[in-house]
Design an enzyme around this catalytic site. Sequence first.
Site, PDB file in Angstrom:
ATOM      1  N   GLN A  12      60.726  27.871  11.666  1.00 51.02           N
ATOM      2  CA  GLN A  12      60.746  28.111  13.114  1.00 51.02           C
ATOM      3  C   GLN A  12      59.585  27.371  13.781  1.00 51.02           C
ATOM      4  OE1 GLN A  12      60.947  32.097  14.630  1.00 51.02           O
ATOM      5  NE2 GLN A  12      62.489  32.733  13.167  1.00 51.02           N
ATOM      6  N   GLU A  43      52.014  19.986   4.696  1.00 46.60           N
ATOM      7  CA  GLU A  43      52.422  21.187   3.968  1.00 46.60           C
ATOM      8  C   GLU A  43      52.351  20.967   2.465  1.00 46.60           C
ATOM      9  OE1 GLU A  43      56.650  23.537   3.519  1.00 46.60           O
ATOM     10  OE2 GLU A  43      56.006  22.956   5.550  1.00 46.60           O
ATOM     11  N   SER A  81      53.583  21.109  -1.350  1.00 48.31           N
ATOM     12  CA  SER A  81      54.918  20.795  -1.846  1.00 48.31           C
ATOM     13  C   SER A  81      55.058  21.181  -3.317  1.00 48.31           C
ATOM     14  CB  SER A  81      55.200  19.295  -1.695  1.00 48.31           C
ATOM     15  OG  SER A  81      56.398  18.937  -2.353  1.00 48.31           O
ATOM     16  N   ARG A  89      57.018  19.807  -5.182  1.00 47.92           N
ATOM     17  CA  ARG A  89      57.253  18.585  -5.962  1.00 47.92           C
ATOM     18  C   ARG A  89      56.017  18.262  -6.791  1.00 47.92           C
ATOM     19  NH1 ARG A  89      58.732  13.453  -2.983  1.00 47.92           N
ATOM     20  NH2 ARG A  89      59.201  12.850  -5.139  1.00 47.92           N
ATOM     21  N   ARG A 143      62.432  24.058  -8.647  1.00 47.03           N
ATOM     22  CA  ARG A 143      62.242  24.932  -7.479  1.00 47.03           C
ATOM     23  C   ARG A 143      63.564  25.369  -6.856  1.00 47.03           C
ATOM     24  NH1 ARG A 143      60.213  20.646  -2.773  1.00 47.03           N
ATOM     25  NH2 ARG A 143      61.718  19.021  -3.280  1.00 47.03           N
ATOM     26  N   ARG A 187      56.485  32.433  21.353  1.00 52.86           N
ATOM     27  CA  ARG A 187      56.530  33.297  20.169  1.00 52.86           C
ATOM     28  C   ARG A 187      55.800  34.631  20.344  1.00 52.86           C
ATOM     29  NH1 ARG A 187      61.104  31.964  18.073  1.00 52.86           N
ATOM     30  NH2 ARG A 187      61.303  29.699  18.024  1.00 52.86           N
TER      31      ARG A 187
END
Length: 235
Positions: free
Chosen positions: A77, A100, A102, A104, A172, A200
Amino acid sequence: MSFLNVLDKGYVRLVNHMGSDLTVVNAARVSYAKESDELNEKDIKLIKFLAREGHTSPFRHVLVQFEIYAPLMVARQWWKYVIGSAHFEGTGDSFEAWNESSRRYITEEPTFYIPASGEWRSKPENSKQGSGEILDETVGMKLTSELLEYIDSGIQKYEAALNNGVCAEQARLFLPAYGMYVRWYWTASLQSVCHFLNQRLEHDAQKEIQDYAKAILELIKPLYPHSIDELIELG
């Protein structure tokens, strides 16, 4: 204060900030080759004028950086504000940055948002989205238990895949996604942050993201008290 806990395992941390209410004032006054050394009543009136008349570019000279740890459903969001910032601020370039963690690259132990038995909400009566009243706790206990079982099953399959040599970016896939906590850095102008907060903090926003918005507001209000008073529409 630079850190606030949110939900069961989440948090917001104020990492860094640049500027003040005085920065906003001086960004506006540079048009007339003027500058204030200290914030005074005339400057506060100028902040009120800028916000009231929609002269928002001076508020973009103030930047705030947060580290946020939140469930994926909240993060996705939130991400809309990064995508939309260029259009919102009318600059042709984004005044927000998002980095962000990860899966991976990392295989830290997955953490999940698990509502307590008294936190499950009913669907709203007159809307296709949002939520209504808190469900009966007996129902909530059943839902929490089922969610825990579901998460545990996913983690077992995820760890088994890793142990079988599957790469992290594919393993994942076994993890239940929406409740999984993710961590990111969010850097944004004061105008962008206040745009996020105005939407918000609304009563009809999803409660979980409301809780994060309240934490953001609590952390930045002492830094920019006059600008926040004018840019945030608290009902």
